[in-house]
Design a protein around this motif. Sequence first.
Motif, PDB file in Angstrom:
ATOM      1  N   LEU A 192      28.301  48.904  34.866  1.00 40.48           N
ATOM      2  CA  LEU A 192      28.393  50.136  35.647  1.00 40.48           C
ATOM      3  C   LEU A 192      27.623  50.005  36.958  1.00 40.48           C
ATOM      4  O   LEU A 192      28.102  50.421  38.020  1.00 40.48           O
ATOM      5  N   VAL A 193      26.437  49.417  36.898  1.00 43.10           N
ATOM      6  CA  VAL A 193      25.641  49.217  38.115  1.00 43.10           C
ATOM      7  C   VAL A 193      26.401  48.336  39.100  1.00 43.10           C
ATOM      8  O   VAL A 193      26.490  48.643  40.302  1.00 43.10           O
ATOM      9  N   SER A 194      26.968  47.242  38.612  1.00 44.95           N
ATOM     10  CA  SER A 194      27.719  46.345  39.483  1.00 44.95           C
ATOM     11  C   SER A 194      28.925  47.041  40.089  1.00 44.95           C
ATOM     12  O   SER A 194      29.211  46.893  41.286  1.00 44.95           O
ATOM     13  N   ALA A 195      29.634  47.813  39.271  1.00 44.30           N
ATOM     14  CA  ALA A 195      30.811  48.525  39.771  1.00 44.30           C
ATOM     15  C   ALA A 195      30.427  49.510  40.870  1.00 44.30           C
ATOM     16  O   ALA A 195      31.134  49.641  41.880  1.00 44.30           O
ATOM     17  N   ARG A 196      29.318  50.193  40.689  1.00 46.34           N
ATOM     18  CA  ARG A 196      28.876  51.155  41.705  1.00 46.34           C
ATOM     19  C   ARG A 196      28.487  50.453  43.009  1.00 46.34           C
ATOM     20  O   ARG A 196      28.824  50.920  44.102  1.00 46.34           O
ATOM     21  N   VAL A 197      27.797  49.329  42.892  1.00 49.08           N
ATOM     22  CA  VAL A 197      27.367  48.611  44.095  1.00 49.08           C
ATOM     23  C   VAL A 197      28.578  48.086  44.858  1.00 49.08           C
ATOM     24  O   VAL A 197      28.694  48.264  46.085  1.00 49.08           O
ATOM     25  N   SER A 198      29.502  47.425  44.161  1.00 50.29           N
ATOM     26  CA  SER A 198      30.686  46.891  44.837  1.00 50.29           C
ATOM     27  C   SER A 198      31.532  48.008  45.430  1.00 50.29           C
ATOM     28  O   SER A 198      32.096  47.860  46.526  1.00 50.29           O
ATOM     29  N   THR A 199      31.625  49.141  44.726  1.00 54.62           N
ATOM     30  CA  THR A 199      32.392  50.271  45.258  1.00 54.62           C
ATOM     31  C   THR A 199      31.754  50.805  46.532  1.00 54.62           C
ATOM     32  O   THR A 199      32.457  51.138  47.492  1.00 54.62           O
ATOM     33  N   GLY A 200      30.431  50.873  46.563  1.00 56.80           N
ATOM     34  CA  GLY A 200      29.753  51.313  47.780  1.00 56.80           C
ATOM     35  C   GLY A 200      29.983  50.353  48.935  1.00 56.80           C
ATOM     36  O   GLY A 200      30.193  50.775  50.078  1.00 56.80           O
ATOM     37  N   GLN A 201      29.974  49.058  48.645  1.00 60.27           N
ATOM     38  CA  GLN A 201      30.235  48.069  49.690  1.00 60.27           C
ATOM     39  C   GLN A 201      31.677  48.164  50.173  1.00 60.27           C
ATOM     40  O   GLN A 201      31.942  48.041  51.379  1.00 60.27           O
ATOM     41  N   GLU A 250      43.635  58.760  47.874  1.00 59.46           N
ATOM     42  CA  GLU A 250      43.718  58.662  46.408  1.00 59.46           C
ATOM     43  C   GLU A 250      42.547  57.848  45.874  1.00 59.46           C
ATOM     44  O   GLU A 250      41.907  58.243  44.883  1.00 59.46           O
ATOM     45  N   TRP A 251      42.275  56.710  46.510  1.00 58.06           N
ATOM     46  CA  TRP A 251      41.157  55.880  46.074  1.00 58.06           C
ATOM     47  C   TRP A 251      39.842  56.644  46.155  1.00 58.06           C
ATOM     48  O   TRP A 251      39.026  56.613  45.209  1.00 58.06           O
ATOM     49  N   ARG A 252      39.626  57.366  47.238  1.00 56.72           N
ATOM     50  CA  ARG A 252      38.375  58.118  47.413  1.00 56.72           C
ATOM     51  C   ARG A 252      38.271  59.280  46.422  1.00 56.72           C
ATOM     52  O   ARG A 252      37.174  59.615  45.961  1.00 56.72           O
ATOM     53  N   ALA A 253      39.381  59.892  46.083  1.00 54.60           N
ATOM     54  CA  ALA A 253      39.356  61.057  45.200  1.00 54.60           C
ATOM     55  C   ALA A 253      39.086  60.673  43.749  1.00 54.60           C
ATOM     56  O   ALA A 253      38.347  61.366  43.033  1.00 54.60           O
ATOM     57  N   PHE A 254      39.679  59.561  43.295  1.00 54.37           N
ATOM     58  CA  PHE A 254      39.622  59.247  41.873  1.00 54.37           C
ATOM     59  C   PHE A 254      38.545  58.236  41.494  1.00 54.37           C
ATOM     60  O   PHE A 254      38.119  58.195  40.329  1.00 54.37           O
ATOM     61  N   MET A 288      35.945  47.060  35.966  1.00 55.10           N
ATOM     62  CA  MET A 288      35.917  47.624  37.315  1.00 55.10           C
ATOM     63  C   MET A 288      35.019  46.791  38.222  1.00 55.10           C
ATOM     64  O   MET A 288      35.353  46.534  39.391  1.00 55.10           O
ATOM     65  N   ALA A 289      33.877  46.355  37.696  1.00 51.08           N
ATOM     66  CA  ALA A 289      32.983  45.494  38.483  1.00 51.08           C
ATOM     67  C   ALA A 289      33.720  44.241  38.945  1.00 51.08           C
ATOM     68  O   ALA A 289      33.610  43.828  40.107  1.00 51.08           O
ATOM     69  N   PHE A 290      34.477  43.646  38.038  1.00 52.16           N
ATOM     70  CA  PHE A 290      35.260  42.458  38.370  1.00 52.16           C
ATOM     71  C   PHE A 290      36.343  42.777  39.401  1.00 52.16           C
ATOM     72  O   PHE A 290      36.490  42.059  40.402  1.00 52.16           O
ATOM     73  N   ASN A 291      37.111  43.827  39.164  1.00 51.67           N
ATOM     74  CA  ASN A 291      38.225  44.150  40.057  1.00 51.67           C
ATOM     75  C   ASN A 291      37.762  44.398  41.485  1.00 51.67           C
ATOM     76  O   ASN A 291      38.327  43.855  42.437  1.00 51.67           O
ATOM     77  N   VAL A 292      36.744  45.220  41.638  1.00 50.87           N
ATOM     78  CA  VAL A 292      36.319  45.585  42.987  1.00 50.87           C
ATOM     79  C   VAL A 292      35.675  44.387  43.687  1.00 50.87           C
ATOM     80  O   VAL A 292      35.985  44.092  44.849  1.00 50.87           O
ATOM     81  N   LEU A 293      34.801  43.685  42.993  1.00 52.45           N
ATOM     82  CA  LEU A 293      34.161  42.519  43.608  1.00 52.45           C
ATOM     83  C   LEU A 293      35.202  41.481  44.008  1.00 52.45           C
ATOM     84  O   LEU A 293      35.181  40.964  45.140  1.00 52.45           O
ATOM     85  N   ALA A 312      31.102  41.943  57.331  1.00 50.38           N
ATOM     86  CA  ALA A 312      30.096  41.331  56.468  1.00 50.38           C
ATOM     87  C   ALA A 312      29.627  42.326  55.414  1.00 50.38           C
ATOM     88  O   ALA A 312      29.556  43.528  55.659  1.00 50.38           O
ATOM     89  N   VAL A 313      29.312  41.802  54.238  1.00 53.37           N
ATOM     90  CA  VAL A 313      28.697  42.594  53.173  1.00 53.37           C
ATOM     91  C   VAL A 313      27.463  41.841  52.704  1.00 53.37           C
ATOM     92  O   VAL A 313      27.308  40.649  52.987  1.00 53.37           O
ATOM     93  N   PRO A 314      26.553  42.504  52.014  1.00 52.84           N
ATOM     94  CA  PRO A 314      25.345  41.808  51.535  1.00 52.84           C
ATOM     95  C   PRO A 314      25.694  40.628  50.641  1.00 52.84           C
ATOM     96  O   PRO A 314      26.744  40.590  49.997  1.00 52.84           O
ATOM     97  N   GLU A 315      24.805  39.651  50.607  1.00 58.89           N
ATOM     98  CA  GLU A 315      25.018  38.481  49.773  1.00 58.89           C
ATOM     99  C   GLU A 315      25.089  38.875  48.302  1.00 58.89           C
ATOM    100  O   GLU A 315      24.488  39.860  47.869  1.00 58.89           O
ATOM    101  N   GLU A 316      25.820  38.073  47.545  1.00 62.53           N
ATOM    102  CA  GLU A 316      25.963  38.349  46.122  1.00 62.53           C
ATOM    103  C   GLU A 316      24.627  38.153  45.397  1.00 62.53           C
ATOM    104  O   GLU A 316      23.814  37.318  45.786  1.00 62.53           O
TER     105      GLU A 316
END
Length: 278
Positions: free
Chosen positions: A19-28, A102-106, A144-149, A166-170
């Motif tokens: 969940l933490v990873s999914a949230r971070v990647s979604t924010g990026q 749609e992506w932002r809403a759901f 979700m973490a996998f899909n978004v990353l 650019a996004v932060p390093e992994e």
Amino acid sequence: MGQDLRIGQDSSTMTRAGLVSARVSTGQLADVVALVDDGQWDLPSACAGWRVIDVIAHLGALAHEAVEPPAPDPSLPANRERYHDLRVDERRAWSHAEVVDEWRAFTPRQLEILEAAQEPPRSGQPVEVPGLGTYPRHLLANTMAFNVLCHLRHDMLAPDGPLPFAVPEETDALVAPAVEFMLAGLPQMQGPELAATVAQPLVLDLTGPGATTVTVLPATRQDARLTVRPGAGGATRITSTASDFIAWGTTREPWRDHCRVTGDTSAATPFLDRLDII
């Protein structure tokens, strides 16, 4: 997850890392989405057949279905990749803004559902993901973490994708949950087709952020699946970074460009040639 898998099944080791990873990647991803102009949305991504906007359509469709699951429809493709293509095709006539909306809403609601799935007793309930296997409910956050990353870093952003942002390093916290899902899916997604390629234990040694070492064990019956267990339990070793594993393990890039095989190369090659995690 599947009965032959040993990774992550013990509830005592269960964490909220996915969940933490999914949230971070979604924010990026949200930061990148805000930078994309109309012309860039229509550039081809590194995901074959999809434009950049189609990647967002895919993630939006997944989020929408997590929040509002559709009724079962036997006419839909059983192959998971073809199913994803269909959902993207349904949105090709939408404007860029409609797809992003749609992506932002759901997506926030999808994350809320995944957060609720971390609590027992629901967290350990098996959930079938059509075409991909069966997983404990808590591990859906890792999907979700996998899909978004994967889609952000390997399909949208340069050097593999077309976007020059650019996004932060992994980090370990970002990559490890994505890799955990891949290893959970490895015995299930290709079943006997992949199992037929493994005749002896193969050690998969992943380095860098998300590092882990596991052993892929041969199936014990002709119709059985492979087993993935923590640690090194064989003489033939496949070494790669965990980040590169996300690319070659999904056949986005050739495994030969990223893997070093020691021991019996002829034993590892059929497995590496056939592996294709969706």
